[in-house]
Design a protein around this motif. Sequence first.
Motif, PDB file in Angstrom:
ATOM      1  N   PHE A 156       0.817  -1.178  -0.062  1.00 45.43           N
ATOM      2  CA  PHE A 156      -0.032  -0.140  -0.001  1.00 45.43           C
ATOM      3  C   PHE A 156       0.824   1.184   0.008  1.00 45.43           C
ATOM      4  O   PHE A 156       1.622   1.421   0.939  1.00 45.43           O
ATOM      5  N   GLY A 157       0.758   2.008  -0.946  1.00 43.19           N
ATOM      6  CA  GLY A 157       1.195   3.316  -1.033  1.00 43.19           C
ATOM      7  C   GLY A 157       0.280   4.528  -0.606  1.00 43.19           C
ATOM      8  O   GLY A 157      -0.863   4.501  -0.827  1.00 43.19           O
ATOM      9  N   ALA A 158       1.053   5.585   0.048  1.00 43.15           N
ATOM     10  CA  ALA A 158       0.161   6.841   0.289  1.00 43.15           C
ATOM     11  C   ALA A 158       1.071   8.011   0.408  1.00 43.15           C
ATOM     12  O   ALA A 158       2.415   7.713   0.839  1.00 43.15           O
ATOM     13  N   ARG A 159       0.711   9.213   0.458  1.00 46.14           N
ATOM     14  CA  ARG A 159       1.398  10.154   0.715  1.00 46.14           C
ATOM     15  C   ARG A 159       1.791  10.283   2.328  1.00 46.14           C
ATOM     16  O   ARG A 159       2.687  10.861   2.797  1.00 46.14           O
ATOM     17  N   ARG A 160       0.597   9.851   3.018  1.00 45.78           N
ATOM     18  CA  ARG A 160       0.837   9.918   4.548  1.00 45.78           C
ATOM     19  C   ARG A 160       1.253   8.367   4.888  1.00 45.78           C
ATOM     20  O   ARG A 160       0.119   7.637   4.961  1.00 45.78           O
ATOM     21  N   PRO A 161       1.999   8.127   5.826  1.00 45.22           N
ATOM     22  CA  PRO A 161       2.593   6.923   6.248  1.00 45.22           C
ATOM     23  C   PRO A 161       1.390   6.292   7.143  1.00 45.22           C
ATOM     24  O   PRO A 161       1.233   5.011   6.885  1.00 45.22           O
ATOM     25  N   GLU A 162       0.753   7.015   7.725  1.00 44.17           N
ATOM     26  CA  GLU A 162      -0.506   6.493   8.797  1.00 44.17           C
ATOM     27  C   GLU A 162      -1.495   5.932   7.845  1.00 44.17           C
ATOM     28  O   GLU A 162      -2.192   4.758   8.253  1.00 44.17           O
ATOM     29  N   GLN A 163      -1.538   6.319   6.787  1.00 43.47           N
ATOM     30  CA  GLN A 163      -2.748   5.840   5.890  1.00 43.47           C
ATOM     31  C   GLN A 163      -2.480   4.367   5.243  1.00 43.47           C
ATOM     32  O   GLN A 163      -3.171   3.446   5.497  1.00 43.47           O
ATOM     33  N   SER A 164      -1.384   4.313   4.751  1.00 44.01           N
ATOM     34  CA  SER A 164      -0.623   3.133   4.014  1.00 44.01           C
ATOM     35  C   SER A 164      -0.611   1.968   5.350  1.00 44.01           C
ATOM     36  O   SER A 164      -1.109   0.726   5.050  1.00 44.01           O
ATOM     37  N   GLN A 165      -0.326   2.516   6.349  1.00 38.97           N
ATOM     38  CA  GLN A 165      -0.181   1.387   7.667  1.00 38.97           C
ATOM     39  C   GLN A 165      -1.553   1.005   8.226  1.00 38.97           C
ATOM     40  O   GLN A 165      -1.772  -0.004   8.364  1.00 38.97           O
ATOM     41  N   ALA A 166      -2.570   2.094   8.036  1.00 30.33           N
ATOM     42  CA  ALA A 166      -3.784   1.505   8.512  1.00 30.33           C
ATOM     43  C   ALA A 166      -4.460   0.494   7.433  1.00 30.33           C
ATOM     44  O   ALA A 166      -5.074  -0.448   8.113  1.00 30.33           O
ATOM     45  N   ALA A 167      -4.284   0.604   6.353  1.00 35.03           N
ATOM     46  CA  ALA A 167      -4.637  -0.194   5.347  1.00 35.03           C
ATOM     47  C   ALA A 167      -3.731  -1.670   5.429  1.00 35.03           C
ATOM     48  O   ALA A 167      -4.541  -2.828   5.558  1.00 35.03           O
ATOM     49  N   VAL A 168      -2.686  -1.584   5.943  1.00 30.46           N
ATOM     50  CA  VAL A 168      -1.747  -3.063   6.258  1.00 30.46           C
ATOM     51  C   VAL A 168      -2.483  -3.785   7.182  1.00 30.46           C
ATOM     52  O   VAL A 168      -2.636  -4.915   7.174  1.00 30.46           O
ATOM     53  N   GLU A 169      -2.928  -2.946   8.127  1.00 30.41           N
ATOM     54  CA  GLU A 169      -3.593  -3.490   9.376  1.00 30.41           C
ATOM     55  C   GLU A 169      -4.740  -4.428   9.080  1.00 30.41           C
ATOM     56  O   GLU A 169      -5.257  -4.927  10.191  1.00 30.41           O
ATOM     57  N   ARG A 170      -5.278  -3.805   8.128  1.00 23.78           N
ATOM     58  CA  ARG A 170      -6.673  -4.703   7.630  1.00 23.78           C
ATOM     59  C   ARG A 170      -6.321  -6.247   7.036  1.00 23.78           C
ATOM     60  O   ARG A 170      -7.409  -6.931   6.920  1.00 23.78           O
ATOM     61  N   VAL A 171      -5.087  -6.467   6.845  1.00 22.35           N
ATOM     62  CA  VAL A 171      -4.661  -7.527   5.920  1.00 22.35           C
ATOM     63  C   VAL A 171      -4.236  -8.655   6.857  1.00 22.35           C
ATOM     64  O   VAL A 171      -3.063  -8.326   7.656  1.00 22.35           O
ATOM     65  N   SER A 172      -4.856  -9.706   7.104  1.00 21.06           N
ATOM     66  CA  SER A 172      -4.516 -10.794   8.210  1.00 21.06           C
ATOM     67  C   SER A 172      -3.277 -11.358   7.673  1.00 21.06           C
ATOM     68  O   SER A 172      -2.697 -11.819   8.345  1.00 21.06           O
ATOM     69  N   GLY A 173      -3.097 -11.616   6.323  1.00 21.78           N
ATOM     70  CA  GLY A 173      -1.843 -12.471   6.132  1.00 21.78           C
ATOM     71  C   GLY A 173      -0.716 -11.623   5.727  1.00 21.78           C
ATOM     72  O   GLY A 173       0.300 -12.102   5.319  1.00 21.78           O
ATOM     73  N   GLY A 174      -0.762 -10.411   5.961  1.00 27.86           N
ATOM     74  CA  GLY A 174       0.413  -9.527   5.662  1.00 27.86           C
ATOM     75  C   GLY A 174       0.570  -8.703   4.627  1.00 27.86           C
ATOM     76  O   GLY A 174      -0.005  -9.393   3.435  1.00 27.86           O
ATOM     77  N   ALA A 175       0.922  -7.652   4.589  1.00 26.85           N
ATOM     78  CA  ALA A 175       1.030  -6.729   3.305  1.00 26.85           C
ATOM     79  C   ALA A 175       2.299  -5.704   3.800  1.00 26.85           C
ATOM     80  O   ALA A 175       2.557  -5.618   5.081  1.00 26.85           O
ATOM     81  N   GLN A 176       2.614  -4.863   2.761  1.00 25.88           N
ATOM     82  CA  GLN A 176       3.668  -3.940   3.111  1.00 25.88           C
ATOM     83  C   GLN A 176       3.071  -2.549   3.272  1.00 25.88           C
ATOM     84  O   GLN A 176       2.079  -2.247   2.257  1.00 25.88           O
TER      85      GLN A 176
END
Length: 228
Positions: free
Chosen positions: A28-48
Motif C-alpha cells: 500500500f502506498g500513500a502520501r501519509r505513512p499512517e494511511q498506508s499503515q492503517a490499510a496494512v492492518e486490515r490484511v490478516s496475511g500480511g502486506a507492506q
Amino acid sequence: MKIGIIGSGNMGRALGVRLAAVGHDVMFGARRPEQSQAAVERVSGGAQAGSNDEAAAFGEVLVWTMREPDPAAVLANPALLDGKVVIEINNRDYANEARAGVWFEKAIAERLQDNAPAARVVKAFNTIAMESFDTTPEALRESSAQTFVAGGDGDAKAAVAKLAGDLGFQAVDVGSGPAAFRGVEALGDVIRIIMIDAGRGGRAHLSLNTLPEPNLQSVGAREASTYR
C-alpha cells in the motif's frame, strides 16, 4: 503477483485488502505513512506499507487510485510507471462534473428537449439493438432484459416504462437532468463498442444488478466523503 496500490484511501484500501486476501503480494502506498499503515492492518496475511513511489517500484501491476492524471504530481519519480501495468480506477468529480453533466456534450435528447420545450422528452431504448425487438417479450423477460430511461417528467417516464414492459424490458430509471440524459446516451456508445469493436454482436446487452450485501467485514468502513 506483486501489486502496488498508489493511494490508500477507500478504494485503494478495499482493493488492496481483497487482493491480498486472495493471495497476491501487496504494498500500500500513500502520501501519509499512517494511511498506508492503517490499510496494512486490515490484511490478516500480511502486506507492506510505503510511500507511493515505493509502492510503484514494488508492483508488477499498479492500482492508480488518484484522480490526478499527471504522474509527476503524485510520484517523485514518474518513470517508475514505465513498463508497468497500471489500472486506473477513478471517476470524474461527481458534484462538480458528473452530476452537472459536463463530462460529455449535450445529448440528442437534451437538444430535442431544448428545441421542443413543451414536449416531455424521455431517453430510452438506445442500448437495445434491432435484433432484440425481434425477440418475444417472454424470452426477453426470461433473460432479464433492461432499458435505461432518463427524463424530467415522471408521468412520461412511467408511460415509457409501461411500453418497455409490454415489449419485455424492465425500465431502469436513471433520473433527470443533463447527467441522466448524457449518461444514458453514453451507455449506448458503450454497448455499441462492445457489439462492434469487441465483436459481441447485436445480442450483447447492458443491465443493472444489485450485488450481495458485504459479508466479509475485511476492508473497513468507508472514510468520510463528500462523494466528489
